[in-house]
Design a protein around this motif. Structure first.
Motif, mmCIF file in Angstrom:
data_model
loop_
_atom_site.group_PDB
_atom_site.id
_atom_site.type_symbol
_atom_site.label_atom_id
_atom_site.label_comp_id
_atom_site.label_asym_id
_atom_site.label_seq_id
_atom_site.Cartn_x
_atom_site.Cartn_y
_atom_site.Cartn_z
ATOM 1 N N GLU A 162 -55.267 52.718 54.106
ATOM 2 C CA GLU A 162 -56.401 53.187 53.312
ATOM 3 C C GLU A 162 -56.767 54.611 53.727
ATOM 4 O OE1 GLU A 162 -59.208 49.741 51.882
ATOM 5 O OE2 GLU A 162 -59.030 49.645 54.057
ATOM 6 N N SER A 193 -63.314 57.209 53.050
ATOM 7 C CA SER A 193 -64.311 57.379 51.996
ATOM 8 C C SER A 193 -65.094 58.670 52.197
ATOM 9 C CB SER A 193 -65.280 56.187 51.981
ATOM 10 O OG SER A 193 -65.971 56.096 53.220
ATOM 11 N N ALA A 220 -60.997 58.562 44.460
ATOM 12 C CA ALA A 220 -61.970 58.464 43.368
ATOM 13 C C ALA A 220 -62.988 59.588 43.438
ATOM 14 C CB ALA A 220 -62.667 57.108 43.420
ATOM 15 N N SER A 234 -61.627 60.731 40.249
ATOM 16 C CA SER A 234 -62.074 59.669 39.334
ATOM 17 C C SER A 234 -60.979 58.673 38.986
ATOM 18 C CB SER A 234 -62.629 60.269 38.028
ATOM 19 O OG SER A 234 -63.703 61.116 38.268
ATOM 20 N N GLU A 258 -57.902 55.720 40.825
ATOM 21 C CA GLU A 258 -57.760 54.827 41.962
ATOM 22 C C GLU A 258 -56.533 55.103 42.812
ATOM 23 O OE1 GLU A 258 -58.830 50.715 41.327
ATOM 24 O OE2 GLU A 258 -59.544 51.187 39.318
ATOM 25 N N ASN A 259 -55.569 55.860 42.301
ATOM 26 C CA ASN A 259 -54.414 56.225 43.107
ATOM 27 C C ASN A 259 -53.901 57.583 42.663
ATOM 28 O OD1 ASN A 259 -52.208 55.761 40.993
ATOM 29 N ND2 ASN A 259 -53.231 53.767 41.038
ATOM 30 N N TYR A 270 -64.130 54.825 35.613
ATOM 31 C CA TYR A 270 -64.312 54.430 37.009
ATOM 32 C C TYR A 270 -65.695 53.801 37.200
ATOM 33 C CZ TYR A 270 -64.011 54.372 42.047
ATOM 34 O OH TYR A 270 -63.975 53.937 43.349
ATOM 35 N N ASN A 320 -65.749 50.204 36.111
ATOM 36 C CA ASN A 320 -64.971 49.323 36.990
ATOM 37 C C ASN A 320 -65.582 49.142 38.371
ATOM 38 O OD1 ASN A 320 -63.016 48.864 35.025
ATOM 39 N ND2 ASN A 320 -61.759 50.596 35.671
ATOM 40 N N HIS A 321 -66.310 50.172 38.857
ATOM 41 C CA HIS A 321 -66.713 50.140 40.267
ATOM 42 C C HIS A 321 -68.175 50.494 40.538
ATOM 43 C CE1 HIS A 321 -62.509 49.699 41.480
ATOM 44 N NE2 HIS A 321 -62.220 50.662 40.619
#
Length: 334
Positions: free
Chosen positions: A66, A69, A89, A93, A95-96, A116, A119-120
């Motif tokens: 990971e 953040s 993100a 914006s 996820e990968n 995004y 979804n989150h």
């Protein structure tokens, strides 16, 4: 910047992050748009490679692979004092990395952000009454690299320190106290949050500039404090990096300034001051010349990239592993 060159940069940046030990990085973000012209001090956020978001308001230790953040503070974020978002993100914006576009206009960026959010981040920024995208500062939490150039100042930390920070932020109430905008700007802004995080890791490392910024904590002053602290402690591992703005139909972001620097460099401020209050205008100019001439771009060039990035930069092109079928051009500098 071509898509291949962008991908090459992202690959080098992420590989360095994965290989790096526990570190904390200040993300010094340039101002942009109309608000950036009024308030050219930019934004400060904290990137923690070993700290991940279990939820936007709950932190945990990252699992292997990971990327950590980004934690930041804005004035109004659903009543919370800070929000944590995964690195990719926050910057793009998505996820990968495979989903990062090499070019994005305003409409594309808006679609990526809203997707995004749905979804989150819908708990923080729910749909409007008719299912429309809500307003508010949530959009500043994702896709920052579409709007502005970002300078990184990364200093070593220990795994134990990271775990203590996770425990501290999770245990403390993550609520925005009742404060007005003036109180936020002068004593509880994004740079004050960054100052608190770095002073947690290294007590008294970051401080306000009572002269150049008239006591207001600015993102540029946080970077300046870190650089000065490392010069006093040369044994600390310290590196810098530059995350470019994704090209598109948006204007390039603007130079980040301190408080007196903004007054001196802006004609719309300094000319009226010079006419109406020449003594005050002259005093502001002297304050800037004496204390405010810190250049993020110069410091990024002065401090080398981390050893992981430097090793990759010195490697022949053919030794760089491919990502999909994309060719990864050698990036000469950041």
């Amino acid at each position: 910047m071509t898509r291949n060159k962008l991908w090459g940069f992202l690959f080098l940046f992420v590989v360095a992050v994965v290989r790096a030990r526990a570190d904390a990085a200040l993300l010094l973000e340039e101002p942009y748009g109309g608000f950036g012209e009024v308030n050219p001090t930019g934004h400060a956020a904290i990137y923690l490679p070993r700290v991940c978001a279990a939820q936007p308001t709950v932190l945990r230790k990252c699992s292997p692979g990971e990327l950590g953040s980004v934690i930041s503070r804005y004035y109004k974020l659903a009543g919370h004092d800070w929000i944590a978002v995964p690195l990719v993100a926050y910057l793009y914006s998505v996820e990968n990395l495979e989903q990062v576009p090499g070019f994005a206009n305003v409409e594309a960026v808006s679609d990526l952000r809203d997707r995004y959010r749905r979804n989150h981040l819908e708990a923080l920024a729910p749909d409007g009454p008719h299912g429309e995208e809500p307003g508010g500062e949530w959009s500043l939490l994702v896709g920052e690299a579409y709007d502005r150039k970002i300078y990184g100042f990364q200093i070593e930390t220990s795994e134990q320190q990271d775990e203590e920070l996770i425990r501290m932020l999770n245990e403390q109430p993550n609520l925005r106290s009742r404060r007005n905008l003036a109180n936020f700007m002068f004593s509880h802004n994004c740079a004050d949050f960054a100052r608190g995080i770095f002073n947690f890791y290294y007590p008294h490392s970051v401080h306000r500039n009572l002269v150049a910024d008239v006591g207001i904590t600015t993102p540029k002053q946080v970077a300046n404090s870190l650089v000065q602290y490392v010069r006093r402690h040369p044994n600390l591992r310290f590196s810098t990096f530059l995350i470019p703005q994704i090209p598109g139909s948006r204007r390039p972001s603007q130079r980040v300034n301190g408080v007196t620097e903004a007054l001196v460099r802006s004609k719309k401020y300094v000319v009226p001051l010079a006419v109406l209050h020449p003594f005050f205008a002259g005093s502001v100019a002297l304050l800037y010349l004496g204390e405010g001439r810190f250049s993020p771009s110069r410091e990024v060039k002065r401090f080398p990239a981390s050893r992981e990035i430097a090793a990759l930069l010195d490697s022949p092109q053919e030794n760089l592993p491919a990502a999909g079928q994309r060719e990864l051009p050698k990036i000469e500098s950041f």
